[in-house]
Design an enzyme around this catalytic site. Structure first.
Site, PDB file in Angstrom:
ATOM      1  N   LYS A  75      39.052  33.659  55.924  1.00 27.22           N
ATOM      2  CA  LYS A  75      38.428  32.616  55.983  1.00 27.22           C
ATOM      3  C   LYS A  75      39.253  31.514  55.197  1.00 27.22           C
ATOM      4  CE  LYS A  75      33.929  34.728  55.140  1.00 27.22           C
ATOM      5  NZ  LYS A  75      32.896  34.905  54.298  1.00 27.22           N
ATOM      6  N   ASP A 111      27.987  30.089  54.228  1.00 27.23           N
ATOM      7  CA  ASP A 111      27.909  31.325  53.396  1.00 27.23           C
ATOM      8  C   ASP A 111      26.755  30.885  52.166  1.00 27.23           C
ATOM      9  OD1 ASP A 111      28.979  33.461  54.604  1.00 27.23           O
ATOM     10  OD2 ASP A 111      30.978  32.863  53.602  1.00 27.23           O
ATOM     11  N   ASN A 160      33.416  37.557  34.803  1.00 32.20           N
ATOM     12  CA  ASN A 160      34.303  38.434  35.841  1.00 32.20           C
ATOM     13  C   ASN A 160      34.837  39.481  34.934  1.00 32.20           C
ATOM     14  OD1 ASN A 160      35.328  38.621  38.579  1.00 32.20           O
ATOM     15  ND2 ASN A 160      37.173  37.950  37.880  1.00 32.20           N
ATOM     16  N   ARG A 161      35.574  40.365  35.638  1.00 35.73           N
ATOM     17  CA  ARG A 161      36.543  41.338  35.014  1.00 35.73           C
ATOM     18  C   ARG A 161      37.699  40.706  34.617  1.00 35.73           C
ATOM     19  NH1 ARG A 161      38.399  46.253  38.738  1.00 35.73           N
ATOM     20  NH2 ARG A 161      39.378  44.511  39.883  1.00 35.73           N
ATOM     21  N   THR A 162      38.427  39.849  35.666  1.00 32.61           N
ATOM     22  CA  THR A 162      39.568  39.288  35.235  1.00 32.61           C
ATOM     23  C   THR A 162      39.112  37.744  34.562  1.00 32.61           C
ATOM     24  OG1 THR A 162      40.575  40.393  36.993  1.00 32.61           O
ATOM     25  CG2 THR A 162      41.945  38.572  36.166  1.00 32.61           C
ATOM     26  N   LEU A 229      24.816  40.857  46.570  1.00 33.07           N
ATOM     27  CA  LEU A 229      25.348  40.470  47.728  1.00 33.07           C
ATOM     28  C   LEU A 229      25.556  41.554  48.599  1.00 33.07           C
ATOM     29  CD1 LEU A 229      27.530  37.087  47.248  1.00 33.07           C
ATOM     30  CD2 LEU A 229      25.063  37.347  47.206  1.00 33.07           C
ATOM     31  N   TYR A 231      24.823  44.817  50.962  1.00 31.65           N
ATOM     32  CA  TYR A 231      23.827  45.328  51.706  1.00 31.65           C
ATOM     33  C   TYR A 231      23.510  46.656  51.897  1.00 31.65           C
ATOM     34  CZ  TYR A 231      26.514  44.198  55.784  1.00 31.65           C
ATOM     35  OH  TYR A 231      27.598  44.083  56.582  1.00 31.65           O
TER      36      TYR A 231
HETATM   37  P1  ATR Z   1      35.063  38.838  48.156  1.00 32.47           P
HETATM   38  O1  ATR Z   1      35.754  37.663  49.130  1.00 32.47           O
HETATM   39  O2  ATR Z   1      34.198  39.744  48.734  1.00 32.47           O
HETATM   40  O3  ATR Z   1      34.409  38.148  47.031  1.00 32.47           O
HETATM   41  P2  ATR Z   1      37.402  39.396  46.412  1.00 32.47           P
HETATM   42  O4  ATR Z   1      37.680  37.749  46.422  1.00 32.47           O
HETATM   43  O5  ATR Z   1      38.141  40.494  46.532  1.00 32.47           O
HETATM   44  O6  ATR Z   1      36.210  39.665  47.316  1.00 32.47           O
HETATM   45  O7  ATR Z   1      36.699  39.446  44.960  1.00 32.47           O
HETATM   46  C1  ATR Z   1      36.073  40.766  44.274  1.00 32.47           C
HETATM   47  C2  ATR Z   1      35.324  40.444  43.200  1.00 32.47           C
HETATM   48  O8  ATR Z   1      35.015  41.756  42.651  1.00 32.47           O
HETATM   49  C3  ATR Z   1      36.186  39.940  42.069  1.00 32.47           C
HETATM   50  O9  ATR Z   1      35.120  39.193  41.012  1.00 32.47           O
HETATM   51  C4  ATR Z   1      36.633  41.096  41.417  1.00 32.47           C
HETATM   52  O10 ATR Z   1      36.998  40.854  40.066  1.00 32.47           O
HETATM   53  P3  ATR Z   1      38.417  40.769  39.629  1.00 32.47           P
HETATM   54  O11 ATR Z   1      38.555  39.500  39.891  1.00 32.47           O
HETATM   55  O12 ATR Z   1      38.474  41.115  38.260  1.00 32.47           O
HETATM   56  O13 ATR Z   1      39.371  41.622  40.563  1.00 32.47           O
HETATM   57  C5  ATR Z   1      35.345  42.005  41.259  1.00 32.47           C
HETATM   58  N1  ATR Z   1      35.307  43.720  41.563  1.00 32.47           N
HETATM   59  C6  ATR Z   1      35.877  44.388  42.084  1.00 32.47           C
HETATM   60  N2  ATR Z   1      36.182  45.625  41.587  1.00 32.47           N
HETATM   61  C7  ATR Z   1      35.659  45.545  40.325  1.00 32.47           C
HETATM   62  C8  ATR Z   1      35.346  46.319  39.454  1.00 32.47           C
HETATM   63  N3  ATR Z   1      35.607  47.723  39.506  1.00 32.47           N
HETATM   64  N4  ATR Z   1      34.534  46.208  38.123  1.00 32.47           N
HETATM   65  C9  ATR Z   1      34.567  44.592  37.977  1.00 32.47           C
HETATM   66  N5  ATR Z   1      34.584  43.760  38.921  1.00 32.47           N
HETATM   67  C10 ATR Z   1      35.233  44.085  40.193  1.00 32.47           C
END
Ligand code: ATR
Length: 291
Positions: A75, A111, A160-162, A229, A231
């Site tokens: 994308k 989106d 967010n986790r990070t 988000l 499904y």
């Molecule tokens: P997408 O394009 O589908 O949004 P992405 O850019 O890889 O995919 O983002 C994934 C999201 O899911 C991120 O916010 C990620 O958190 P991090 O930024 O901390 O990586 C979150 N995510 C994925 N696995 C996770 C987990 N086990 N616990 C918490 N957040 C998670």
């Protein structure tokens, strides 16, 4: 397709470029829509390895496609290959729809608008002046954040986790949408954020395999609209918890369908038959190969 399975010299082509594309539902519901409206169009899966992306996008022009959807992982990467991108793509820096118009490749992102259409159509909810708790800061979260910021929500908490990714999404919102959102660490006590929010959105992948987000679920109540988000499964643990507490819930199928419906309109100029698209997608999801 105007007649199921019939393709001829007049058939207009669209499709989806991505990799590996194994579980895409877009060909299923887009072709169902063409068939329903008796349009001689066909939507194809265009599985493209990274090293061929540029050639594949050139192929849209070379093979006279009307347009394509772009999905993971291209994308963002596709943007420099286009002649123009619409304003929707600027904050998000991602394109999910290309239209070949007068020989020019124009990029759009449906989106975020798809998400807003879902809220309006399926939950009768306008986001104006609402407080949104958005969990996630990746690509999907970015599209939803920019759309709700522009649609006039009063607050956005980006959880967010990070943490630093939450901060950087808030910076993008400030810079590109003039919206001051609040970054939050997923590990912080989220009680007050859940309590304050009107709409809670999961834009992470947590829940796809039945995992639970670390949230104070007891704070969710009937005043909340909770959207996931994801499904598949159709009800993540977040949605199950929310439904138990009488919140309104929406899964991600609607966002997928509405973003597709908006792409359909860009290509064909016609309103998409959303109900037909929903039933085709639900039927495909019920088949064991999609599980
Ligand atoms: P997408 O394009 O589908 O949004 P992405 O850019 O890889 O995919 O983002 C994934 C999201 O899911 C991120 O916010 C990620 O958190 P991090 O930024 O901390 O990586 C979150 N995510 C994925 N696995 C996770 C987990 N086990 N616990 C918490 N957040 C998670």
């Amino acid at each position: 397709m105007s007649e199921r399975g019939k393709v001829d010299g007049q058939t207009k082509l669209v499709g989806i470029i991505g990799y590996p594309l194994r579980y895409t539902l877009s060909p299923v519901f887009q072709n169902a829509a063409f068939y329903h409206l008796k349009l001689n169009w066909c939507y194809l899966p265009l599985v493209t390895e990274n090293k061929y992306l540029e050639k594949a996008v050139y192929g849209v022009r070379a093979l006279s496609f009307v347009g394509v959807n772009i999905t993971m992982p291209y994308k963002q990467k596709v943007i420099p290959l286009l002649d123009e991108v619409s304003a929707d793509c600027e904050a998000i820096e991602a394109v999910n729809t290309i239209h070949l118009k007068d020989g020019r490749l124009i990029g759009y992102n449906t989106d975020g608008a798809g998400f807003l259409a879902l809220l309006k159509e399926q939950a009768n909810s306008d986001v104006k002046d609402k407080k949104v708790m958005l969990i996630g800061a990746g690509g999907a979260a970015r599209a939803v954040a920019a759309a709700v910021a522009k649609a006039g929500v009063s607050e956005i908490y980006v959880v967010n986790r990070t943490f630093k990714k939450a901060v950087s999404l808030c910076e993008v919102l400030k810079e590109k949408c003039s919206f001051k959102a609040q970054p939050v660490d997923l590990r912080d006590g989220l009680t007050s954020f859940v309590g304050n929010a009107d709409i809670i959105i999961n834009a992470t992948s947590v829940g796809m395999k039945g995992e639970r987000l670390p949230l104070p679920y007891e704070k969710i109540g009937e005043g909340h609209l909770v959207c996931d988000l994801i499904y598949a499964p159709s009800k993540t643990p977040l949605l199950e918890e929310a439904e138990k507490r009488e919140a309104k819930v929406l899964n991600g199928l609607g966002m997928l369908i509405y973003q597709g419906a908006l792409s359909f309109k860009i290509w064909t100029g016609e309103e998409a038959p959303v109900d037909v698209m929903f039933s085709a997608a639900k039927k495909a999801l019920a088949e064991p190969s999609q599980a």
